[in-house]
Design a protein around this motif. Structure first.
Motif, PDB file in Angstrom:
ATOM      1  N   PHE A   3     -51.385 -40.434 -37.949  1.00  0.00           N
ATOM      2  CA  PHE A   3     -52.044 -39.744 -36.844  1.00  0.00           C
ATOM      3  C   PHE A   3     -51.071 -39.522 -35.697  1.00  0.00           C
ATOM      4  CE2 PHE A   3     -54.664 -39.876 -32.949  1.00  0.00           C
ATOM      5  CZ  PHE A   3     -55.399 -38.727 -33.177  1.00  0.00           C
ATOM      6  N   THR A   4     -50.263 -40.526 -35.407  1.00  0.00           N
ATOM      7  CA  THR A   4     -49.255 -40.406 -34.354  1.00  0.00           C
ATOM      8  C   THR A   4     -48.246 -39.322 -34.703  1.00  0.00           C
ATOM      9  OG1 THR A   4     -49.496 -42.760 -33.924  1.00  0.00           O
ATOM     10  CG2 THR A   4     -47.570 -41.689 -33.006  1.00  0.00           C
ATOM     11  N   SER A   5     -47.845 -39.257 -35.952  1.00  0.00           N
ATOM     12  CA  SER A   5     -46.897 -38.233 -36.389  1.00  0.00           C
ATOM     13  C   SER A   5     -47.484 -36.831 -36.234  1.00  0.00           C
ATOM     14  CB  SER A   5     -46.487 -38.470 -37.836  1.00  0.00           C
ATOM     15  OG  SER A   5     -45.876 -39.715 -37.974  1.00  0.00           O
ATOM     16  N   LEU A   6     -48.756 -36.679 -36.551  1.00  0.00           N
ATOM     17  CA  LEU A   6     -49.396 -35.374 -36.367  1.00  0.00           C
ATOM     18  C   LEU A   6     -49.472 -34.992 -34.887  1.00  0.00           C
ATOM     19  CD1 LEU A   6     -52.301 -35.449 -38.956  1.00  0.00           C
ATOM     20  CD2 LEU A   6     -50.190 -34.127 -39.049  1.00  0.00           C
ATOM     21  N   MET A   7     -49.732 -35.966 -34.044  1.00  0.00           N
ATOM     22  CA  MET A   7     -49.766 -35.685 -32.609  1.00  0.00           C
ATOM     23  C   MET A   7     -48.379 -35.286 -32.103  1.00  0.00           C
ATOM     24  SD  MET A   7     -52.415 -38.582 -31.215  1.00  0.00           S
ATOM     25  CE  MET A   7     -51.838 -38.394 -29.574  1.00  0.00           C
ATOM     26  N   ILE A   8     -47.353 -35.956 -32.583  1.00  0.00           N
ATOM     27  CA  ILE A   8     -45.982 -35.602 -32.196  1.00  0.00           C
ATOM     28  C   ILE A   8     -45.657 -34.195 -32.671  1.00  0.00           C
ATOM     29  CG2 ILE A   8     -43.546 -36.125 -32.616  1.00  0.00           C
ATOM     30  CD1 ILE A   8     -44.309 -39.060 -32.666  1.00  0.00           C
ATOM     31  N   PHE A   9     -46.042 -33.862 -33.899  1.00  0.00           N
ATOM     32  CA  PHE A   9     -45.801 -32.524 -34.438  1.00  0.00           C
ATOM     33  C   PHE A   9     -46.442 -31.464 -33.558  1.00  0.00           C
ATOM     34  CE2 PHE A   9     -46.868 -28.911 -37.110  1.00  0.00           C
ATOM     35  CZ  PHE A   9     -45.651 -28.645 -37.722  1.00  0.00           C
ATOM     36  N   THR A  10     -47.682 -31.677 -33.183  1.00  0.00           N
ATOM     37  CA  THR A  10     -48.391 -30.719 -32.328  1.00  0.00           C
ATOM     38  C   THR A  10     -47.735 -30.611 -30.956  1.00  0.00           C
ATOM     39  OG1 THR A  10     -50.436 -31.284 -33.473  1.00  0.00           O
ATOM     40  CG2 THR A  10     -50.641 -30.138 -31.370  1.00  0.00           C
ATOM     41  N   PHE A  11     -47.362 -31.741 -30.388  1.00  0.00           N
ATOM     42  CA  PHE A  11     -46.722 -31.742 -29.077  1.00  0.00           C
ATOM     43  C   PHE A  11     -45.396 -30.991 -29.099  1.00  0.00           C
ATOM     44  CE2 PHE A  11     -43.633 -33.679 -26.193  1.00  0.00           C
ATOM     45  CZ  PHE A  11     -44.226 -33.379 -24.981  1.00  0.00           C
ATOM     46  N   ILE A  12     -44.569 -31.256 -30.089  1.00  0.00           N
ATOM     47  CA  ILE A  12     -43.250 -30.627 -30.165  1.00  0.00           C
ATOM     48  C   ILE A  12     -43.390 -29.125 -30.359  1.00  0.00           C
ATOM     49  CG2 ILE A  12     -41.137 -30.468 -31.526  1.00  0.00           C
ATOM     50  CD1 ILE A  12     -41.549 -33.454 -32.192  1.00  0.00           C
ATOM     51  N   THR A  13     -44.262 -28.725 -31.263  1.00  0.00           N
ATOM     52  CA  THR A  13     -44.453 -27.299 -31.526  1.00  0.00           C
ATOM     53  C   THR A  13     -44.938 -26.574 -30.280  1.00  0.00           C
ATOM     54  OG1 THR A  13     -44.974 -27.822 -33.825  1.00  0.00           O
ATOM     55  CG2 THR A  13     -45.575 -25.643 -33.046  1.00  0.00           C
ATOM     56  N   ASN A  14     -45.922 -27.133 -29.588  1.00  0.00           N
ATOM     57  CA  ASN A  14     -46.415 -26.505 -28.360  1.00  0.00           C
ATOM     58  C   ASN A  14     -45.365 -26.513 -27.261  1.00  0.00           C
ATOM     59  OD1 ASN A  14     -48.903 -25.884 -29.438  1.00  0.00           O
ATOM     60  ND2 ASN A  14     -49.830 -27.795 -28.765  1.00  0.00           N
ATOM     61  N   ASN A  15     -44.588 -27.563 -27.181  1.00  0.00           N
ATOM     62  CA  ASN A  15     -43.531 -27.659 -26.180  1.00  0.00           C
ATOM     63  C   ASN A  15     -42.485 -26.556 -26.385  1.00  0.00           C
ATOM     64  OD1 ASN A  15     -42.031 -28.673 -24.051  1.00  0.00           O
ATOM     65  ND2 ASN A  15     -41.023 -30.211 -25.301  1.00  0.00           N
ATOM     66  N   ILE A  16     -42.095 -26.336 -27.608  1.00  0.00           N
ATOM     67  CA  ILE A  16     -41.104 -25.301 -27.902  1.00  0.00           C
ATOM     68  C   ILE A  16     -41.681 -23.915 -27.623  1.00  0.00           C
ATOM     69  CG2 ILE A  16     -39.804 -24.205 -29.765  1.00  0.00           C
ATOM     70  CD1 ILE A  16     -39.359 -27.024 -30.889  1.00  0.00           C
ATOM     71  N   LEU A  17     -42.930 -23.693 -28.007  1.00  0.00           N
ATOM     72  CA  LEU A  17     -43.535 -22.380 -27.780  1.00  0.00           C
ATOM     73  C   LEU A  17     -43.735 -22.101 -26.285  1.00  0.00           C
ATOM     74  CD1 LEU A  17     -46.108 -22.242 -30.702  1.00  0.00           C
ATOM     75  CD2 LEU A  17     -43.871 -21.110 -30.533  1.00  0.00           C
ATOM     76  N   GLU A  18     -43.989 -23.142 -25.494  1.00  0.00           N
ATOM     77  CA  GLU A  18     -44.130 -22.955 -24.049  1.00  0.00           C
ATOM     78  C   GLU A  18     -42.795 -22.687 -23.371  1.00  0.00           C
ATOM     79  OE1 GLU A  18     -46.108 -26.332 -22.476  1.00  0.00           O
ATOM     80  OE2 GLU A  18     -48.005 -25.864 -23.448  1.00  0.00           O
ATOM     81  N   LYS A  19     -41.722 -23.150 -23.953  1.00  0.00           N
ATOM     82  CA  LYS A  19     -40.397 -22.994 -23.340  1.00  0.00           C
ATOM     83  C   LYS A  19     -39.594 -21.862 -23.979  1.00  0.00           C
ATOM     84  CE  LYS A  19     -40.013 -27.722 -21.795  1.00  0.00           C
ATOM     85  NZ  LYS A  19     -39.200 -28.935 -21.763  1.00  0.00           N
ATOM     86  N   ARG A  20     -40.283 -20.878 -24.512  1.00  0.00           N
ATOM     87  CA  ARG A  20     -39.589 -19.746 -25.135  1.00  0.00           C
ATOM     88  C   ARG A  20     -38.696 -19.016 -24.148  1.00  0.00           C
ATOM     89  NH1 ARG A  20     -44.265 -16.569 -28.114  1.00  0.00           N
ATOM     90  NH2 ARG A  20     -45.291 -17.271 -26.235  1.00  0.00           N
ATOM     91  N   LYS A  21     -39.167 -18.857 -22.921  1.00  0.00           N
ATOM     92  CA  LYS A  21     -38.362 -18.148 -21.925  1.00  0.00           C
ATOM     93  C   LYS A  21     -37.082 -18.919 -21.636  1.00  0.00           C
ATOM     94  CE  LYS A  21     -38.544 -16.028 -17.402  1.00  0.00           C
ATOM     95  NZ  LYS A  21     -39.356 -15.740 -16.222  1.00  0.00           N
ATOM     96  N   ASP A  22     -37.184 -20.229 -21.492  1.00  0.00           N
ATOM     97  CA  ASP A  22     -35.991 -21.051 -21.257  1.00  0.00           C
ATOM     98  C   ASP A  22     -35.020 -20.959 -22.432  1.00  0.00           C
ATOM     99  OD1 ASP A  22     -37.221 -21.817 -18.916  1.00  0.00           O
ATOM    100  OD2 ASP A  22     -37.984 -23.706 -19.747  1.00  0.00           O
ATOM    101  N   ILE A  23     -35.564 -20.944 -23.622  1.00  0.00           N
ATOM    102  CA  ILE A  23     -34.724 -20.821 -24.814  1.00  0.00           C
ATOM    103  C   ILE A  23     -34.022 -19.469 -24.825  1.00  0.00           C
ATOM    104  CG2 ILE A  23     -34.775 -20.671 -27.341  1.00  0.00           C
ATOM    105  CD1 ILE A  23     -37.130 -22.698 -27.211  1.00  0.00           C
ATOM    106  N   GLY A  24     -34.763 -18.417 -24.490  1.00  0.00           N
ATOM    107  CA  GLY A  24     -34.168 -17.089 -24.427  1.00  0.00           C
ATOM    108  C   GLY A  24     -33.066 -16.999 -23.379  1.00  0.00           C
ATOM    109  N   ILE A  25     -33.279 -17.625 -22.227  1.00  0.00           N
ATOM    110  CA  ILE A  25     -32.260 -17.612 -21.167  1.00  0.00           C
ATOM    111  C   ILE A  25     -31.018 -18.374 -21.620  1.00  0.00           C
ATOM    112  CG2 ILE A  25     -31.739 -18.473 -18.849  1.00  0.00           C
ATOM    113  CD1 ILE A  25     -34.667 -17.812 -18.122  1.00  0.00           C
ATOM    114  N   LEU A  26     -31.215 -19.537 -22.227  1.00  0.00           N
ATOM    115  CA  LEU A  26     -30.067 -20.303 -22.718  1.00  0.00           C
ATOM    116  C   LEU A  26     -29.269 -19.514 -23.752  1.00  0.00           C
ATOM    117  CD1 LEU A  26     -31.557 -23.900 -23.067  1.00  0.00           C
ATOM    118  CD2 LEU A  26     -29.753 -23.167 -21.508  1.00  0.00           C
ATOM    119  N   ARG A  27     -29.981 -18.870 -24.650  1.00  0.00           N
ATOM    120  CA  ARG A  27     -29.283 -18.079 -25.670  1.00  0.00           C
ATOM    121  C   ARG A  27     -28.594 -16.864 -25.058  1.00  0.00           C
ATOM    122  NH1 ARG A  27     -32.831 -16.410 -30.058  1.00  0.00           N
ATOM    123  NH2 ARG A  27     -30.900 -15.573 -30.912  1.00  0.00           N
TER     124      ARG A  27
END
Length: 123
Positions: A3-27
């Motif tokens: 259950f903890t692993s699934l929560m981490i998976f969801t958190f990481i995926t949402n975190n990356i999708l929320e920071k798309r603009k930052d990722i685009g700027i870095l790239r």
């Protein structure tokens, strides 16, 4: 731990999708995709380390408590669940695998899109 692993998976995926603009700027500034992935892996590694520690200790405490309660109530020496080093190592390896999987899946999609399109799509 699952259950903890699934929560981490969801958190990481949402975190990356929320920071798309930052990722685009870095790239756009010249960072390679692998460099950006490393940033997120380090961030999620620390989150997972805390999560693994808390879930492992809480599981051990709950299992020991349930075993003592069953022993006292039934007047028998019953071990409901046994926690050994192999189950702890398996849960740690499972969590690390899920971290890498959760980091690489969203990045695979973002890597193919040019940085300027990622930045403009967010605004």
């Amino acid at each position: 731990t699952f259950f903890t692993s699934l929560m981490i998976f969801t958190f990481i995926t949402n975190n990356i999708l929320e920071k798309r603009k930052d990722i685009g700027i870095l790239r756009a500034l010249g960072a390679r995709s692998i460099d950006v992935i490393k940033i997120f892996i380090v961030e999620t590694f620390f989150i997972a380390l805390i999560s693994i520690t808390i879930s492992t200790f809480s599981s051990i405490m709950i299992i020991n408590y349930l075993n003592k309660v069953s022993e006292n109530n039934l007047n028998m020496n019953i071990v409901l669940i046994y926690v050994d080093i192999w189950s702890i190592l398996f849960s740690i390896l499972l969590t690390i695998f899920i971290i890498f999987l959760a980091t690489f899946i969203p990045f695979r999609k973002l890597r193919k899109i040019p940085p300027i399109k990622v930045i403009k799509a967010i605004e």
